[in-house]
Design an enzyme around this catalytic site. Structure first.
Site, PDB file in Angstrom:
ATOM      1  N   LYS A  13      69.715 -11.036 -34.528  1.00 56.67           N
ATOM      2  CA  LYS A  13      70.617 -11.124 -33.382  1.00 56.67           C
ATOM      3  C   LYS A  13      69.782 -11.161 -32.102  1.00 56.67           C
ATOM      4  O   LYS A  13      68.924 -10.293 -31.881  1.00 56.67           O
ATOM      5  CB  LYS A  13      71.507  -9.885 -33.361  1.00 56.67           C
ATOM      6  CG  LYS A  13      72.976 -10.181 -33.307  1.00 56.67           C
ATOM      7  CD  LYS A  13      73.735  -8.888 -33.472  1.00 56.67           C
ATOM      8  CE  LYS A  13      75.161  -9.070 -33.069  1.00 56.67           C
ATOM      9  NZ  LYS A  13      75.871  -7.791 -33.064  1.00 56.67           N
TER      10      LYS A  13
HETATM   11  C1  E4P Z   1      79.028  -7.832 -32.091  1.00 51.70           C
HETATM   12  O1  E4P Z   1      78.404  -8.254 -33.034  1.00 51.70           O
HETATM   13  C2  E4P Z   1      78.938  -6.483 -31.523  1.00 51.70           C
HETATM   14  O2  E4P Z   1      78.252  -5.640 -32.406  1.00 51.70           O
HETATM   15  C3  E4P Z   1      80.272  -5.834 -31.311  1.00 51.70           C
HETATM   16  O3  E4P Z   1      81.333  -6.603 -31.800  1.00 51.70           O
HETATM   17  C4  E4P Z   1      80.481  -5.244 -29.988  1.00 51.70           C
HETATM   18  O4  E4P Z   1      81.754  -4.648 -29.946  1.00 51.70           O
HETATM   19  P1  E4P Z   1      82.191  -3.644 -28.771  1.00 51.70           P
HETATM   20  O5  E4P Z   1      82.441  -4.458 -27.555  1.00 51.70           O
HETATM   21  O6  E4P Z   1      83.444  -3.008 -29.281  1.00 51.70           O
HETATM   22  O7  E4P Z   1      81.052  -2.689 -28.599  1.00 51.70           O
END
Ligand code: E4P
Length: 219
Positions: free
Chosen positions: A83
């Site tokens: 990522k």
């Molecule tokens: C995406 O891959 C992130 O890990 C995640 O969806 C972030 O979510 P949040 O905005 O609830 O922290």
């Protein structure tokens, strides 16, 4: 479409994996920080549990360090998807990893332009943050998912569209209807999605009727 679990907690991942409803896992530094166990221990547990993709994020912002961290993560398992944040240095890393057939998930995508640029750099996945976008007034996460879907389809872009930052059932269902390839949702949401009050009521009535009947179950 596929459902991923947005969690770094091996217990949650194991539970959802055993339900048979998830095909992969996404994590981020905040989720990993909340587990309370050494990083590599957690990652090895996730690799053991999940027979699918596991997104792990780099923890740097400069090109050199991100590239180095990306290679370290990718070397852990073929399941790992690296990522990378949607920044200029990040996309430069994505371009290199893509040429080396290392899978990437460009994260923190909040606009159609970012989703297009991530795809142009060679991202395997682009994660649109539906919930965080909707935290800001007059922004629609579903609309962005729909726009990215149209743009990717129109230009035959193979990057997979991930709807992330899912906060409720509506985000989940709208993301599917507006064309996400993958929805990644946290454990409490996935657990909630299984349930429906009419399922609970219906099951109770079946069991009550059975109990009253005096019938015996064979075996
Ligand atoms: C995406 O891959 C992130 O890990 C995640 O969806 C972030 O979510 P949040 O905005 O609830 O922290």
């Amino acid at each position: 479409m596929e459902l991923f679990l947005d969690s770094a907690d091996p217990q949650q991942v194991k539970t959802a994996w055993d339900w048979g409803v998830i095909q992969g896992v996404t994590t981020n530094p905040s989720l990993l920080a909340s587990v309370g166990k050494p990083y590599i221990e957690v990652v090895n547990e996730l690799i053991q549990i999940v027979d699918g993709s596991i997104s792990l994020e780099v923890i740097a912002t400069d090109f050199e360090t991100m590239l180095q961290q990306a290679r370290t993560l990718a070397a852990l398992s073929r399941k790992i998807v690296v990522k990378i944040p949607c920044t200029t240095d990040g996309l430069k890393v994505v371009k290199i990893l893509s040429a080396q057939k290392i899978k990437t998930n460009v994260t923190l995508v909040f606009s159609l332009s970012q989703a297009i640029l991530a795809a142009k750099a060679g991202a395997t996945y682009a994660s649109v943050f539906v919930g965080r976008l909707e935290d800001m007034a007059e922004h629609s996460g579903d609309e962005l998912v729909s726009q990215v879907r149209t743009a990717y389809d129109d230009s035959l872009i193979p990057t997979k569209l991930v709807a992330a930052s899912i906060r409720n059932e509506n985000h989940f269902e709208q993301s599917i209807l507006t064309g996400a390839d993958i929805v990644t949702a946290p454990f409490p949401i996935v657990e909630k999605l299984v349930r429906h009050q009419l399922t609970d009521a219906g099951l109770q009535r079946f069991l009550d009727d059975w109990a009253r009947s005096g019938l015996e179950f064979p075996g």
